[in-house]
Scaffold this motif. Structure first.
Motif, PDB file in Angstrom:
ATOM      1  N   GLU A  88     -38.418  19.065  21.240  1.00 47.08           N
ATOM      2  CA  GLU A  88     -39.611  18.381  19.866  1.00 47.08           C
ATOM      3  C   GLU A  88     -39.557  18.383  18.901  1.00 47.08           C
ATOM      4  OE1 GLU A  88     -42.647  17.651  23.030  1.00 47.08           O
ATOM      5  OE2 GLU A  88     -41.199  17.022  25.147  1.00 47.08           O
ATOM      6  N   ILE A  89     -38.328  18.605  17.983  1.00 45.14           N
ATOM      7  CA  ILE A  89     -38.081  18.515  16.767  1.00 45.14           C
ATOM      8  C   ILE A  89     -38.079  17.483  16.288  1.00 45.14           C
ATOM      9  CG2 ILE A  89     -37.798  20.687  14.746  1.00 45.14           C
ATOM     10  CD1 ILE A  89     -37.274  22.829  16.485  1.00 45.14           C
ATOM     11  N   GLU A  90     -38.542  17.080  15.361  1.00 44.87           N
ATOM     12  CA  GLU A  90     -37.820  16.010  13.841  1.00 44.87           C
ATOM     13  C   GLU A  90     -37.108  16.495  13.058  1.00 44.87           C
ATOM     14  OE1 GLU A  90     -40.650  12.280  13.048  1.00 44.87           O
ATOM     15  OE2 GLU A  90     -42.200  14.240  13.318  1.00 44.87           O
ATOM     16  N   LEU A  91     -35.861  16.057  13.462  1.00 47.00           N
ATOM     17  CA  LEU A  91     -34.693  15.972  12.668  1.00 47.00           C
ATOM     18  C   LEU A  91     -35.075  15.486  11.677  1.00 47.00           C
ATOM     19  CD1 LEU A  91     -31.794  14.944  14.653  1.00 47.00           C
ATOM     20  CD2 LEU A  91     -32.205  17.593  13.785  1.00 47.00           C
ATOM     21  N   ALA A  92     -34.224  15.403  10.364  1.00 44.10           N
ATOM     22  CA  ALA A  92     -34.115  15.105   8.608  1.00 44.10           C
ATOM     23  C   ALA A  92     -33.668  13.807   9.087  1.00 44.10           C
ATOM     24  CB  ALA A  92     -33.420  16.347   7.572  1.00 44.10           C
ATOM     25  N   PRO A  93     -34.268  12.535   8.349  1.00 41.49           N
ATOM     26  CA  PRO A  93     -33.773  11.960   8.379  1.00 41.49           C
ATOM     27  C   PRO A  93     -32.145  11.375   8.694  1.00 41.49           C
ATOM     28  CG  PRO A  93     -35.493  11.117   7.375  1.00 41.49           C
ATOM     29  CD  PRO A  93     -35.055  13.438   7.464  1.00 41.49           C
ATOM     30  N   ARG A  94     -31.734  11.047   9.170  1.00 52.05           N
ATOM     31  CA  ARG A  94     -30.222  10.776   9.055  1.00 52.05           C
ATOM     32  C   ARG A  94     -30.355   9.135   9.064  1.00 52.05           C
ATOM     33  NH1 ARG A  94     -30.532  15.895  10.014  1.00 52.05           N
ATOM     34  NH2 ARG A  94     -29.318  16.603  11.511  1.00 52.05           N
ATOM     35  N   LEU A  95     -29.169   8.991   7.784  1.00 55.21           N
ATOM     36  CA  LEU A  95     -29.388   7.539   7.466  1.00 55.21           C
ATOM     37  C   LEU A  95     -28.138   6.580   7.433  1.00 55.21           C
ATOM     38  CD1 LEU A  95     -30.164   8.579   3.185  1.00 55.21           C
ATOM     39  CD2 LEU A  95     -31.691   7.772   4.911  1.00 55.21           C
ATOM     40  N   ALA A  96     -26.927   7.512   7.648  1.00 52.93           N
ATOM     41  CA  ALA A  96     -26.090   6.515   7.922  1.00 52.93           C
ATOM     42  C   ALA A  96     -24.453   7.200   8.193  1.00 52.93           C
ATOM     43  CB  ALA A  96     -25.716   5.600   6.914  1.00 52.93           C
ATOM     44  N   THR A  97     -23.840   6.973   8.571  1.00 52.83           N
ATOM     45  CA  THR A  97     -21.952   7.524   8.768  1.00 52.83           C
ATOM     46  C   THR A  97     -21.245   6.860   8.084  1.00 52.83           C
ATOM     47  OG1 THR A  97     -23.073   8.392  11.296  1.00 52.83           O
ATOM     48  CG2 THR A  97     -20.342   8.727  10.711  1.00 52.83           C
ATOM     49  N   VAL A  98     -21.056   7.367   6.867  1.00 54.58           N
ATOM     50  CA  VAL A  98     -19.742   7.076   5.676  1.00 54.58           C
ATOM     51  C   VAL A  98     -18.368   7.898   6.005  1.00 54.58           C
ATOM     52  CG1 VAL A  98     -19.950   6.310   3.825  1.00 54.58           C
ATOM     53  CG2 VAL A  98     -22.191   6.636   4.907  1.00 54.58           C
ATOM     54  N   ALA A  99     -17.538   7.029   5.979  1.00 50.68           N
ATOM     55  CA  ALA A  99     -16.169   8.269   5.950  1.00 50.68           C
ATOM     56  C   ALA A  99     -16.189   8.686   4.514  1.00 50.68           C
ATOM     57  CB  ALA A  99     -15.229   7.134   5.907  1.00 50.68           C
ATOM     58  N   ALA A 100     -15.354   9.757   4.367  1.00 46.53           N
ATOM     59  CA  ALA A 100     -15.622  10.775   2.986  1.00 46.53           C
ATOM     60  C   ALA A 100     -14.607   9.832   2.941  1.00 46.53           C
ATOM     61  CB  ALA A 100     -15.018  11.935   3.925  1.00 46.53           C
TER      62      ALA A 100
END
Length: 188
Positions: free
Chosen positions: A111-123
């Motif tokens: 129950e720890i909040e992660l740093a926000p994930r924004l998107a998955t982008v191909a390299a």
């Protein structure tokens, strides 16, 4: 986000003015240990009024927040090695850092909040130019997603880019791109 300070049960020295240890103590006291070995949680504490120059972007007051950004597992026997071998192990990447999927699972379990994930982008879709990266940053994160109160300035620091397996990690910071673009404009 910003500001880091280590702490473990029994530590005797820390900077009380920043409030980092006090902000993390309840979390440190409630998280569970792994069945075997040692688990290291990497969190970033942000906000307050003295942690970093960007603190005012997260709060108008003194509120502190924290987000999990990494977790490593260490075999307890590693700590029994001579100091030089431990240093070599560390410098050679001996730590096991969890994959993105494992990190998400641990965060949910503890129950720890992660740093926000924004998107998955191909390299191959990541920008390679200064102007293009500045536009990429603005498109994906125009305001912080972790403001602690309505009086926060709201300007984000940047985006951490990393592969799911952690083989590549980089931080694209607004300030760095803005500064480079300003220098280019002056040179013209």
């Amino acid at each position: 986000m910003g500001g880091r300070e280590g702490y473990a049960r029994g530590d005797r020295v820390w900077n009380r003015r920043l409030g980092i240890v006090d902000a993390l103590r309840p979390l440190a006291e409630r998280i569970s240990a792994p069945v075997d070995g040692i688990r290291v949680y990497y969190l970033e504490v942000y906000g307050g009024n003295k942690i970093t120059a960007a603190s005012k972007q997260y709060t108008g007051g003194t509120t502190l927040g924290h987000r999990l950004f990494d977790v490593a597992e260490i075999d307890a026997a590693t700590l029994e090695l001579p100091q030089a071998r431990i240093a070599s192990w560390r410098d050679g990447g001996g730590q096991y850092f969890h994959s993105e999927d494992e990190l998400t699972e641990i965060a949910a379990d503890q129950e720890i909040e992660l740093a926000p994930r924004l998107a998955t982008v191909a390299a191959s879709k990541l920008p390679t130019g200064i102007d293009e990266m500045q536009a990429f940053l603005t498109h994906h994160l125009s305001r912080t997603l972790v403001a602690l109160d309505p009086d926060a300035g709201g300007r984000p620091e940047g985006i951490v880019l990393r592969t799911k397996d952690r083989s590549v990690i980089a931080k694209a910071r607004y300030q760095n791109y803005a500064r480079t673009l300003q220098l280019r404009a002056k040179q013209r």
